[in-house]
Design a protein around this motif. Structure first.
Motif, PDB file in Angstrom:
ATOM      1  N   ALA A 263      -1.920   4.911  -7.847  1.00  0.00           N
ATOM      2  CA  ALA A 263      -2.233   3.169  -7.131  1.00  0.00           C
ATOM      3  C   ALA A 263      -1.654   3.242  -6.231  1.00  0.00           C
ATOM      4  O   ALA A 263      -0.750   4.085  -5.623  1.00  0.00           O
ATOM      5  N   LEU A 264      -1.765   2.028  -5.104  1.00  0.00           N
ATOM      6  CA  LEU A 264      -0.624   1.707  -4.366  1.00  0.00           C
ATOM      7  C   LEU A 264      -0.215   0.501  -4.542  1.00  0.00           C
ATOM      8  O   LEU A 264      -0.771  -0.589  -5.423  1.00  0.00           O
TER       9      LEU A 264
ATOM     10  N   SER B  16      -4.727   4.939 -20.452  1.00  0.00           N
ATOM     11  CA  SER B  16      -5.497   4.080 -21.231  1.00  0.00           C
ATOM     12  C   SER B  16      -5.548   3.108 -20.804  1.00  0.00           C
ATOM     13  O   SER B  16      -6.691   2.538 -21.587  1.00  0.00           O
ATOM     14  N   PHE B  17      -5.515   2.686 -19.701  1.00  0.00           N
ATOM     15  CA  PHE B  17      -5.743   1.072 -18.987  1.00  0.00           C
ATOM     16  C   PHE B  17      -5.693   1.161 -17.499  1.00  0.00           C
ATOM     17  O   PHE B  17      -4.228   1.800 -17.089  1.00  0.00           O
ATOM     18  N   ALA B  18      -6.559   1.061 -17.199  1.00  0.00           N
ATOM     19  CA  ALA B  18      -6.899   0.906 -15.209  1.00  0.00           C
ATOM     20  C   ALA B  18      -7.788  -0.188 -15.141  1.00  0.00           C
ATOM     21  O   ALA B  18      -8.916   0.275 -14.629  1.00  0.00           O
TER      22      ALA B  18
ATOM     23  N   ASN C  45       0.499  -1.343  -0.123  1.00  0.00           N
ATOM     24  CA  ASN C  45      -0.113   0.434   0.090  1.00  0.00           C
ATOM     25  C   ASN C  45       0.716   0.768   0.057  1.00  0.00           C
ATOM     26  O   ASN C  45       0.451   2.159   0.273  1.00  0.00           O
ATOM     27  N   ASN C  46       2.155   1.097  -0.434  1.00  0.00           N
ATOM     28  CA  ASN C  46       3.136   2.010  -0.397  1.00  0.00           C
ATOM     29  C   ASN C  46       2.441   2.950  -1.894  1.00  0.00           C
ATOM     30  O   ASN C  46       1.942   1.957  -2.589  1.00  0.00           O
ATOM     31  N   PRO C  47       2.257   4.440  -1.594  1.00  0.00           N
ATOM     32  CA  PRO C  47       1.855   4.994  -2.630  1.00  0.00           C
ATOM     33  C   PRO C  47       2.766   5.094  -4.349  1.00  0.00           C
ATOM     34  O   PRO C  47       3.943   4.585  -4.462  1.00  0.00           O
ATOM     35  N   ILE C  48       2.472   4.716  -5.577  1.00  0.00           N
ATOM     36  CA  ILE C  48       2.792   5.005  -6.872  1.00  0.00           C
ATOM     37  C   ILE C  48       2.918   5.413  -7.576  1.00  0.00           C
ATOM     38  O   ILE C  48       1.560   6.912  -8.015  1.00  0.00           O
TER      39      ILE C  48
ATOM     40  N   SER D  52      -2.451  -2.882  -5.327  1.00  0.00           N
ATOM     41  CA  SER D  52      -3.014  -3.626  -4.339  1.00  0.00           C
ATOM     42  C   SER D  52      -4.505  -2.692  -4.986  1.00  0.00           C
ATOM     43  O   SER D  52      -5.579  -3.516  -5.026  1.00  0.00           O
ATOM     44  N   VAL D  53      -4.090  -1.545  -5.169  1.00  0.00           N
ATOM     45  CA  VAL D  53      -5.581  -0.227  -5.282  1.00  0.00           C
ATOM     46  C   VAL D  53      -5.147   0.514  -6.670  1.00  0.00           C
ATOM     47  O   VAL D  53      -3.544   0.313  -6.487  1.00  0.00           O
ATOM     48  N   ILE D  54      -6.052   1.008  -7.366  1.00  0.00           N
ATOM     49  CA  ILE D  54      -5.808   1.646  -8.418  1.00  0.00           C
ATOM     50  C   ILE D  54      -7.369   2.756  -8.062  1.00  0.00           C
ATOM     51  O   ILE D  54      -8.112   2.642  -7.481  1.00  0.00           O
ATOM     52  N   VAL D  55      -6.218   3.838  -7.489  1.00  0.00           N
ATOM     53  CA  VAL D  55      -7.061   5.095  -7.060  1.00  0.00           C
ATOM     54  C   VAL D  55      -7.750   6.448  -8.085  1.00  0.00           C
ATOM     55  O   VAL D  55      -8.263   7.318  -8.101  1.00  0.00           O
TER      56      VAL D  55
END
Length: 280
Positions: free
Chosen positions: A246-247, A201-203, A189-192, A229-232
């Motif tokens: 994302a995370l 173009s894709f998520a 869950n570190n920020p990306i 882990s998560v797309i924000v």
């Protein structure tokens, strides 16, 4: 000692007569002679016909609603398990369809066949060409924006890439062995961050790479961020360099631990990200 059978008596025992007596006494009675085997054949034929008719009515019509009580018809363990299985099959089919759609779109993006779709997504989001993007509270994105203003816009026509997450390099670029990017070992869950500005173009989710974000940049550059882990951020959004997208996580089948797999593609071919990332 031999037992002798009288054929005439045996024939009488196996033959029967059916007498039809009408209500009107003026008409005579009618006698029908039937053998035992004929009676047995008629009973067998009628039994088979009745079975198939009943099977058809209970299987292909709603007759069971009127003949079988609801408590038995709906609450039997077999019926309950069958309904649950049907629901699971429907959900699984929907998930497979979504995964298939995501994989097809991912392939199109990787081979530079999705530029028109990116423009359509941007149009749907009503993103103007000269829109000023909000960093969403990200201090690093604000710093990048401020630095570009201080430099007087000298780097506006030259793209640069920053480190996408906090962590150390755990695996380098190795295309000969199928590793088309670099891996950053980092905490869950570190920020990306977006390594450069562009359009998402894709998520979405893919079975092998888990949650994936792909960003199209100017000059035919594409960056890929895998195993999140998560797309924000949403597909079609325009983002600036350093913005959180994302995370970090461990999603997908092609991963053995929490990390970020990061790729840079140039004109449809993967390149070594270490040669493009700004050193700090």
């Amino acid at each position: 000692m031999k037992i002798k059978f009288d054929k005439k008596k045996l024939k009488k025992l196996t033959e029967f007569s059916v007498v039809l007596v009408p209500h009107d006494p003026s008409t005579g009675t009618r006698t029908i002679r039937l053998s035992f085997f004929k009676i047995l054949s008629i009973i067998l034929i009628y039994t088979i016909i009745t079975f198939f008719i009943g099977f058809y009515l209970f299987t292909f019509t709603s007759l069971d609603k009127y003949l079988i009580p609801d408590s038995i018809r709906f609450n039997s363990p077999e019926k309950i398990q069958l309904r649950e299985l049907n629901l699971k099959i429907i959900r699984l089919a929907d998930e497979l369809q979504k995964l298939k759609s995501n994989n097809e779109r991912l392939k199109n993006i990787l081979f530079n066949r999705d530029s028109s779709a990116v423009k359509e997504d941007a149009a749907k989001e009503n993103i103007p060409k000269n829109r000023k993007n909000n960093a969403g509270g990200n201090v690093y994105a604000v710093f990048i924006s401020l630095a570009s203003k201080i430099l007087g816009g000298k780097q506006e026509n030259q793209i640069s890439f920053i480190k996408p997450t906090d962590g150390y390099l755990s695996q380098s670029f190795d295309p000969e062995n199928g590793h088309l990017g670099i891996d950053f070992a980092t905490k869950e869950n570190n920020p990306i961050f977006a390594s450069a500005g562009g359009y998402i173009s894709f998520a979405g989710y893919t079975p092998e790479y888990g949650y994936v974000v792909i960003i199209n940049h100017p000059d035919d550059f594409i960056t890929r961020y895998m195993h999140c882990s998560v797309i924000v951020k949403k597909q079609g959004e325009r983002i600036v360099q350093g913005e959180i997208i994302a995370l970090a996580g461990n999603s997908g089948t092609r991963t053995t631990g929490t990390h970020l797999h990061f790729e840079i593609w140039y004109k449809g071919k993967p390149v070594d990200p270490e040669k493009f990332l700004i050193k700090f």
